[in-house]
Design a protein around this motif. Structure first.
Motif, short mmCIF file in Angstrom:
data_model
loop_
_atom_site.label_atom_id
_atom_site.label_comp_id
_atom_site.label_asym_id
_atom_site.label_seq_id
_atom_site.Cartn_x
_atom_site.Cartn_y
_atom_site.Cartn_z
N THR A 46 -2.32 6.96 0.50
CA THR A 46 -1.32 7.89 1.13
C THR A 46 -0.92 7.49 2.39
N ALA A 47 -1.70 6.98 3.26
CA ALA A 47 -1.10 6.78 4.56
C ALA A 47 -0.08 5.48 4.67
N ARG B 299 3.32 6.69 3.34
CA ARG B 299 4.04 7.32 4.22
C ARG B 299 4.96 6.58 5.21
N ARG C 267 -0.14 -1.72 11.60
CA ARG C 267 -1.02 -0.40 10.96
C ARG C 267 -1.01 -0.60 9.38
N ARG D 185 -7.05 8.57 0.53
CA ARG D 185 -6.27 8.68 1.85
C ARG D 185 -5.46 7.47 2.25
N LEU E 13 -4.54 -0.89 7.36
CA LEU E 13 -4.91 -0.01 6.17
C LEU E 13 -4.91 -0.64 4.72
#
Length: 215
Positions: free
Chosen positions: A48-49, A52, A25, A45, A29
């Motif tokens: 930010t992902a 995390r 992932r 966005r 991203l």
């Protein structure tokens, strides 16, 4: 770095990193981030992902360091560790215009794995939880010396994980072999066991001291 730390007892400890699905992932991203327009909401966005997931990895590493350092501090009277200069190890390999660096791509890939292994954090927490019981030992040549016969040669370190003595044929995990050498270089081979700090459930007897070798 598959092994974060190896003990002279033969134990090999590893930080729980990201799962394969999480790694995949992050890669997806990062590709999206590369295509996103600078300053756009989409780029924010995606960043930010990624943040995390990276925070999840950091939390797991911290938790592993705390649990491992507590267990070692309770189990052993004396803990000897490799005196690694981590700042030097992760220094950029790019060099300068006049003196270009070497193996830049390999070094760029290795540096994140050194940080991810949590070695520096583990040693720091050991020193805090076992004050006066942590000794730093110069690891020079310990990865080249055969613990079984004492033969020293760079070729003995067959790979990152495998130690195979060219003289006697002794085979061991490379980091475990180095940890045993550090144990023997230091003063004595064992320490008399004594009562540990009182954990919940009563006292625990400590075992002879280990030596940790980085992965």
């Amino acid at each position: 770095m598959a092994v974060s730390a190896a003990l002279s007892t033969g134990e090999r400890l590893s930080v729980p990193g990201l799962r394969n699905t999480e790694v995949q992932r992050v890669r997806r991203l990062q590709r999206r981030l590369a295509r996103a327009k600078p300053g756009s909401n989409r780029r924010a966005r995606v960043r930010t992902a990624i943040g995390r997931i990276k925070a999840r990895e950091t939390d797991r590493r911290k938790d592993w360091v705390e649990q491992t350092s507590t267990a070692l501090a309770r189990r052993y009277d004396l803990i000897r560790v490799e005196d690694l200069k981590i700042k030097n190890m992760v220094r950029s390999a790019r060099g300068t215009l006049t003196v270009p660096g070497t193996n830049v791509r390999a070094k760029a890939g290795l540096n994140p794995s050194i940080h991810a292994a949590g070695w520096g954090q583990l040693v720091t927490r050991l020193e805090q939880k076992a004050p006066g019981r942590v000794e730093k030992i110069n690891p020079a040549y310990t990865s080249q010396i055969c613990h079984a016969c004492g033969h020293r040669a760079p070729e003995n370190r067959e790979s990152q994980a495998v130690f195979r003595c060219r003289a006697c044929g002794h085979v061991d995990h490379a980091d475990v072999n180095a940890a045993k050498n550090i144990r023997d270089i230091a003063v004595g081979r064992t320490v008399t066991a004594r009562g540990a700090l009182q954990p919940l459930g009563g006292a625990v007897n400590r075992e002879p001291q280990p030596v940790l070798s980085s992965g």
